[in-house]
Design an enzyme around this catalytic site. Structure first.
Site, short mmCIF file in Angstrom:
data_model
loop_
_atom_site.label_atom_id
_atom_site.label_comp_id
_atom_site.label_asym_id
_atom_site.label_seq_id
_atom_site.Cartn_x
_atom_site.Cartn_y
_atom_site.Cartn_z
N ASP A 90 -37.58 17.16 4.30
CA ASP A 90 -39.02 17.24 4.05
C ASP A 90 -39.31 17.20 2.56
O ASP A 90 -40.33 16.66 2.12
CB ASP A 90 -39.58 18.51 4.68
CG ASP A 90 -41.10 18.60 4.58
OD1 ASP A 90 -41.73 17.53 4.40
OD2 ASP A 90 -41.65 19.70 4.67
N ASP A 93 -38.20 13.36 1.11
CA ASP A 93 -39.09 12.21 1.30
C ASP A 93 -40.23 12.21 0.29
O ASP A 93 -40.66 11.14 -0.17
CB ASP A 93 -39.62 12.16 2.74
CG ASP A 93 -40.45 13.38 3.12
OD1 ASP A 93 -40.66 14.25 2.27
OD2 ASP A 93 -40.88 13.46 4.29
N GLY A 94 -40.72 13.39 -0.09
CA GLY A 94 -41.77 13.46 -1.09
C GLY A 94 -41.29 12.98 -2.45
O GLY A 94 -41.99 12.24 -3.15
N ARG A 98 -42.60 9.54 -4.58
CA ARG A 98 -43.09 9.54 -5.96
C ARG A 98 -42.20 8.69 -6.87
O ARG A 98 -42.69 7.97 -7.74
CB ARG A 98 -43.19 10.96 -6.48
CG ARG A 98 -44.31 11.78 -5.84
CD ARG A 98 -44.44 13.14 -6.48
NE ARG A 98 -43.30 14.01 -6.15
CZ ARG A 98 -43.22 14.78 -5.09
NH1 ARG A 98 -44.22 14.80 -4.21
NH2 ARG A 98 -42.17 15.54 -4.87
N ASP A 111 -45.47 13.18 7.85
CA ASP A 111 -44.80 14.38 7.36
C ASP A 111 -45.43 15.64 7.94
O ASP A 111 -44.72 16.54 8.42
CB ASP A 111 -44.87 14.39 5.83
CG ASP A 111 -43.99 15.47 5.22
OD1 ASP A 111 -42.81 15.54 5.57
OD2 ASP A 111 -44.50 16.25 4.39
N ASP A 115 -43.76 18.30 10.70
CA ASP A 115 -43.65 19.73 10.39
C ASP A 115 -44.27 20.58 11.49
O ASP A 115 -43.67 21.55 11.96
CB ASP A 115 -44.34 20.03 9.05
CG ASP A 115 -43.58 19.47 7.87
OD1 ASP A 115 -42.39 19.18 8.01
OD2 ASP A 115 -44.21 19.31 6.81
#
Length: 299
Positions: A90, A93-94, A98, A111, A115
């Site tokens: 989690d 992937d962020g 970016r 996402d 969650d």
């Protein structure tokens, strides 16, 4: 219809919509739903949002979560490893989104949905593992889904590009929670670790031993002289010492992460309340505008 024509049509529709009063600075353009479907259908391989690296990681998270659920009732170690890896991705992937310039609304929703669903599935198991607390777990599922759904919807109707774009004048708590990546990660990780600890407590029965056995002995040695006679029964102190000496690693983890879980759900309550007020405010603004239009027509 070619991809270029679809893009031109979408830009035309966006520019003709105008701007809504009071829209946020970082707003989104309104695109016709049919045009959006056509754009997604005719997207090129070079820029296929479905195949963005962070979204591929998101699909992997879903697969890992599904495997974890499959082993949840029979193989706690395998389940915990798969579930933990899904949660760790989690954060990955962020960072990938970016770093590669591949942030997307689809990825953000994917996402969030992943969650919410994985946590809900774990809480469903905890409801069956701890029947006396089933209502509490059901309440946590309801609070989690409702607060995030209403927050997401309130972000959309006010024109925000992301549900994480919360300003401090709306809510200082939510602003600090969403705008500091470290804070967001620690709260989410601590919340999930608490539920995982409860899951492991259902299986793990062997105590840690040292240093908690020594801690229990020290507790009895130091607490008994300090407590006035008759205030607490010696048997109660003995039970506390026995509990400390028999702590499992899962119980230790639950004790450490319990305050984080509590704080995370308080934030969910704040998020639900603020989103409700935003939606009511939008309703009031639209009703006032409708009355103004009606008065102008009557004149």
């Amino acid at each position: 219809m070619t991809s270029r024509n679809i893009k031109s049509r979408s830009l035309s529709l966006s520019s003709n919509t105008g701007s809504r009063p009071g829209r946020r600075r970082d707003s989104i353009d309104i695109i016709n739903a049919k045009v959006a479907v056509d754009l997604a259908t005719h997207q090129t391989y070079e820029e296929n949002v479905f195949l963005f690296v962070p979204n591929l990681i998101g699909y992997g998270r879903i697969l890992l979560a599904g495997l974890a659920l499959n082993y949840m009732k029979s193989h706690p170690k395998v389940c915990t490893a798969l579930y933990g890896l899904s949660c760790l991705l989690d954060a990955v992937d962020g960072m990938a989104a970016r770093a590669l310039g591949q942030t997307s609304k689809f990825g953000a929703v994917l996402d969030m949905v992943t969650d919410r669903c994985t946590t809900a599935c774990l809480l469903c198991f905890l409801s069956s593992a701890y029947p006396p607390y089933a209502l509490l777990f059901q309440f946590l599922i309801t609070l989690d889904f409702s607060s995030h759904y209403m927050h997401m919807y309130s972000s959309l109707v006010t024109g925000a590009r992301s549900h994480k774009l919360v300003t401090s004048d709306v809510s200082r708590i939510l602003w600090y929670y969403y705008n500091d990546p470290t804070t967001l990660f620690l709260f989410c990780a601590g919340n999930e670790l608490f539920f995982v600890a409860l899951y492991l407590m259902h299986w793990e029965k062997s105590s840690v031993g040292w240093p908690f056995t020594s801690l229990a002995a020290s507790f009895l040695k130091s607490a008994v002289p300090l407590i006035p006679a008759g205030l607490v029964k010696p048997a109660t102190l003995s039970n506390i010492a026995l509990f400390i000496s028999q702590l499992t690693w899962a119980q230790v983890l639950a004790i450490i992460t319990a305050p984080v879980c509590l704080a995370k759900n308080i934030i969910n309550v704040v998020q639900l309340w603020k989103a409700s007020k935003i939606l009511v405010g939008v309703d009031l603004a639209e009703r006032a505008k409708d009355r103004e239009v009606l008065e102008m027509r009557e004149e």
